[in-house]
Design a protein around this motif. Structure first.
Motif, mmCIF file in Angstrom:
data_model
loop_
_atom_site.group_PDB
_atom_site.id
_atom_site.type_symbol
_atom_site.label_atom_id
_atom_site.label_comp_id
_atom_site.label_asym_id
_atom_site.label_seq_id
_atom_site.Cartn_x
_atom_site.Cartn_y
_atom_site.Cartn_z
ATOM 1 N N PRO A 1 9.308 122.365 48.066
ATOM 2 C CA PRO A 1 8.423 121.394 47.409
ATOM 3 C C PRO A 1 6.976 121.450 47.877
ATOM 4 C CG PRO A 1 10.463 120.353 48.164
ATOM 5 C CD PRO A 1 10.401 121.702 48.798
ATOM 6 N N ALA A 2 6.654 122.344 48.813
ATOM 7 C CA ALA A 2 5.267 122.474 49.268
ATOM 8 C C ALA A 2 4.421 123.306 48.312
ATOM 9 C CB ALA A 2 5.229 123.095 50.656
ATOM 10 N N LEU A 3 5.016 123.795 47.225
ATOM 11 C CA LEU A 3 4.320 124.702 46.307
ATOM 12 C C LEU A 3 3.655 123.983 45.140
ATOM 13 C CD1 LEU A 3 6.884 127.649 46.108
ATOM 14 C CD2 LEU A 3 4.787 127.534 47.447
ATOM 15 N N GLY A 4 3.237 122.743 45.356
ATOM 16 C CA GLY A 4 2.613 122.009 44.260
ATOM 17 C C GLY A 4 1.379 122.694 43.704
ATOM 18 N N ALA A 5 0.591 123.345 44.561
ATOM 19 C CA ALA A 5 -0.608 124.042 44.071
ATOM 20 C C ALA A 5 -0.232 125.205 43.162
ATOM 21 C CB ALA A 5 -1.438 124.539 45.254
ATOM 22 N N LEU A 6 0.889 125.860 43.461
ATOM 23 C CA LEU A 6 1.346 126.967 42.621
ATOM 24 C C LEU A 6 1.826 126.449 41.267
ATOM 25 C CD1 LEU A 6 1.964 130.015 42.465
ATOM 26 C CD2 LEU A 6 4.244 129.500 43.372
ATOM 27 N N VAL A 7 2.544 125.329 41.285
ATOM 28 C CA VAL A 7 3.011 124.721 40.029
ATOM 29 C C VAL A 7 1.809 124.355 39.164
ATOM 30 C CG1 VAL A 7 4.348 122.838 39.007
ATOM 31 C CG2 VAL A 7 5.095 123.863 41.166
ATOM 32 N N ALA A 8 0.777 123.779 39.781
ATOM 33 C CA ALA A 8 -0.431 123.417 39.038
ATOM 34 C C ALA A 8 -1.143 124.659 38.510
ATOM 35 C CB ALA A 8 -1.360 122.614 39.932
ATOM 36 N N ASP B 1 -5.036 132.913 37.174
ATOM 37 C CA ASP B 1 -5.964 133.927 37.654
ATOM 38 C C ASP B 1 -5.313 134.724 38.788
ATOM 39 O OD1 ASP B 1 -8.218 134.402 39.981
ATOM 40 O OD2 ASP B 1 -8.952 134.857 37.961
ATOM 41 N N PRO B 2 -5.241 136.053 38.685
ATOM 42 C CA PRO B 2 -4.539 136.855 39.691
ATOM 43 C C PRO B 2 -5.080 136.680 41.107
ATOM 44 C CG PRO B 2 -5.007 138.172 37.744
ATOM 45 C CD PRO B 2 -5.743 136.875 37.578
ATOM 46 N N GLN B 3 -6.396 136.539 41.255
ATOM 47 C CA GLN B 3 -6.979 136.383 42.586
ATOM 48 C C GLN B 3 -6.570 135.050 43.219
ATOM 49 O OE1 GLN B 3 -11.215 137.021 42.138
ATOM 50 N NE2 GLN B 3 -10.993 139.233 42.457
ATOM 51 N N ARG B 4 -6.596 133.994 42.434
ATOM 52 C CA ARG B 4 -6.192 132.690 42.953
ATOM 53 C C ARG B 4 -4.705 132.697 43.308
ATOM 54 N NH1 ARG B 4 -7.747 127.946 39.090
ATOM 55 N NH2 ARG B 4 -6.967 126.779 40.903
ATOM 56 N N LEU B 5 -3.919 133.381 42.490
ATOM 57 C CA LEU B 5 -2.484 133.468 42.756
ATOM 58 C C LEU B 5 -2.223 134.211 44.058
ATOM 59 C CD1 LEU B 5 0.438 133.009 41.871
ATOM 60 C CD2 LEU B 5 0.286 135.101 40.506
ATOM 61 N N LEU C 1 9.548 128.277 39.910
ATOM 62 C CA LEU C 1 8.728 129.346 40.477
ATOM 63 C C LEU C 1 9.344 129.877 41.761
ATOM 64 C CD1 LEU C 1 5.245 127.650 39.982
ATOM 65 C CD2 LEU C 1 6.468 129.178 38.409
ATOM 66 N N ASP C 2 9.318 131.203 41.892
ATOM 67 C CA ASP C 2 9.865 131.854 43.075
ATOM 68 C C ASP C 2 8.779 131.910 44.146
ATOM 69 O OD1 ASP C 2 10.879 133.654 44.985
ATOM 70 O OD2 ASP C 2 12.043 134.729 43.475
ATOM 71 N N PRO C 3 8.985 131.255 45.290
ATOM 72 C CA PRO C 3 7.939 131.256 46.326
ATOM 73 C C PRO C 3 7.659 132.638 46.901
ATOM 74 C CG PRO C 3 9.977 130.297 47.163
ATOM 75 C CD PRO C 3 10.162 130.476 45.688
ATOM 76 N N ARG C 4 8.574 133.586 46.694
ATOM 77 C CA ARG C 4 8.370 134.933 47.230
ATOM 78 C C ARG C 4 7.384 135.729 46.387
ATOM 79 N NH1 ARG C 4 14.746 136.053 47.136
ATOM 80 N NH2 ARG C 4 14.246 135.259 45.045
ATOM 81 N N THR C 5 7.325 135.446 45.099
ATOM 82 C CA THR C 5 6.473 136.217 44.196
ATOM 83 C C THR C 5 5.354 135.387 43.576
ATOM 84 O OG1 THR C 5 7.835 135.721 42.247
ATOM 85 C CG2 THR C 5 8.476 137.632 43.584
ATOM 86 N N GLY C 6 5.513 134.062 43.585
ATOM 87 C CA GLY C 6 4.559 133.203 42.902
ATOM 88 C C GLY C 6 4.742 133.185 41.398
ATOM 89 N N GLU C 7 5.793 133.818 40.899
ATOM 90 C CA GLU C 7 6.049 133.944 39.467
ATOM 91 C C GLU C 7 7.265 133.104 39.067
ATOM 92 O OE1 GLU C 7 4.661 136.149 37.094
ATOM 93 O OE2 GLU C 7 3.138 136.999 38.443
ATOM 94 N N PRO C 8 7.329 132.705 37.791
ATOM 95 C CA PRO C 8 8.567 132.107 37.300
ATOM 96 C C PRO C 8 9.716 133.108 37.427
ATOM 97 C CG PRO C 8 6.774 131.682 35.767
ATOM 98 C CD PRO C 8 6.263 132.681 36.762
#
Length: 355
Positions: A125-132, A147-151, A270-277
């Motif tokens: 649940p710490a990935l709120g910024a990634l969800v946003a 944006d790939p750089q932000r990701l 979202l997968d925390p390992r990749t940052g992707e759905p």
């Protein structure tokens, strides 16, 4: 014996028989009044269905109203992007500050930390910024990739639940990138709160359904409650099964919060390992046997199992869960032996049973 005495005794016997029949009729009438009372609402971004089995409509209505009031409180208190206690905490964490939170939120965060550690941080649940970043902190999703750089910057920062420091009700983070989103936890927590409220109000038999997250209390007229597991690609149940007192079911799938772009589906899981759905699973359902916080666990444990793909069974073992069903990306169904014994499929279906 005088005729008058005979008449009196005859009348008394008739009256006694009539009263006995009336008593039986009243008992039967009382039994026949038992029925299922229902309420529906829309909370946590999904439909909520409450069912109470009993013979007092006023008591059932009051109990269900208390549950819906609690759901509304939880929704407002822990909303991930509208002003709430959770967003206030996130703002403090982003500034590198320590925040004082409610006893309830502190306990929730400690529990979420424990679940995250058990899942090897697939539940996070710490990935709120990634969800946003993926656009899911909105009621309507805009089909766009971040944006790939932000990701990449967010992945490099690696926010995780282990970064939280919880000292009583004081919460801080070793990592300013931590932004909390309890969307994968709150519905299950709400199930447990609903069960506690209903029991406190004397309701012994009920079924609470929050968008496919379900907990059962008691039974329905001596028979187990019966629920359906949603088919991830059709508007119909994939299977049905009985649900017994204290059992909870949680389902994570790619069919409720998602958008499509270039012929591909992007879900909010979202997968925390990749940052992707994640793309390897259409839906993952778990059934948790009666235990403390069964509702919370049914919601939270379905997320890492979903993200684990073919490794889903190993994730469930971490939580000592024996009942699970996965629909993979191609629509193939895998189910544990324990859950297969419970399921009824409305149509013939090839199912792989795993231990």
């Amino acid at each position: 014996m005088p005729r008058a005495a005979l008449k009196t005794r005859g009348r008394a016997a008739f009256l006694a028989s009539w009263l006995a029949l009336l008593a039986v009729a009243l008992v039967l009438a009382g039994c026949s009044r038992a029925e299922v009372f229902r309420k529906e609402a829309y909370v946590f971004g999904t439909r909520v269905d409450l069912s109470v089995y009993g013979d007092d409509p006023a008591a059932a209505d009051a109990a269900m109203a208390a549950v819906l009031q609690e759901f509304d409180r939880l929704h407002r208190a822990y909303h991930a992007w509208q002003p709430s206690e959770l967003t206030a905490l996130n703002e403090a964490l982003a500034r590198g500050e320590t925040a004082t939170v409610s006893d309830e939120l502190a306990a929730m965060l400690e529990d979420a930390q424990r679940i995250a550690a058990t899942s090897d941080e697939l539940f996070d649940p710490a990935l709120g910024a990634l969800v946003a970043l993926w656009g899911f902190h909105a009621d309507a999703f805009k089909p766009t990739r971040p944006d790939p750089q932000r990701l990449q910057a967010l992945l490099a920062a690696r926010p995780r639940m282990a970064d939280l420091v919880i000292d009583g009700t004081r919460v801080s983070s070793r990592n300013p990138a931590v932004q909390l989103d309890l969307g994968g936890y709150a519905k299950g927590y709400a199930l447990d709160r609903a069960a506690a409220i209903l029991r406190a109000q004397g309701v012994a038999n009920a079924l609470i359904n929050i968008g496919g997250n379900v907990i059962a209390l008691g039974s329905k007229g001596g028979q187990p409650w019966r629920i359906g597991i949603q088919h991830p690609r059709e508007p119909a149940p994939l299977a049905t099964m009985p649900l017994y007192d204290g059992e909870a079911v949680g389902t994570s799938g790619d069919y409720q919060r998602f958008f499509e772009m270039d012929g591909r589906r992007y879900a909010h899981l979202l997968d925390p390992r990749t940052g992707e759905p994640a793309h390897g699973t259409q839906s993952m359902t778990v059934l948790v046997s009666p235990r403390a916080a069964a509702g919370t666990l049914s919601d939270a444990a379905s997320k890492p199992a979903y993200l684990a793909g073919e490794g889903w069974r190993g994730q469930l073992r971490r939580f000592e869960i024996d009942h699970g069903l996965r629909v993979d990306a191609e629509g193939r169904v895998e189910v544990t032996r324990a859950l297969r014994a419970r399921l009824q499929f409305p149509a013939p279906l090839e199912v792989t049973v795993v231990d």
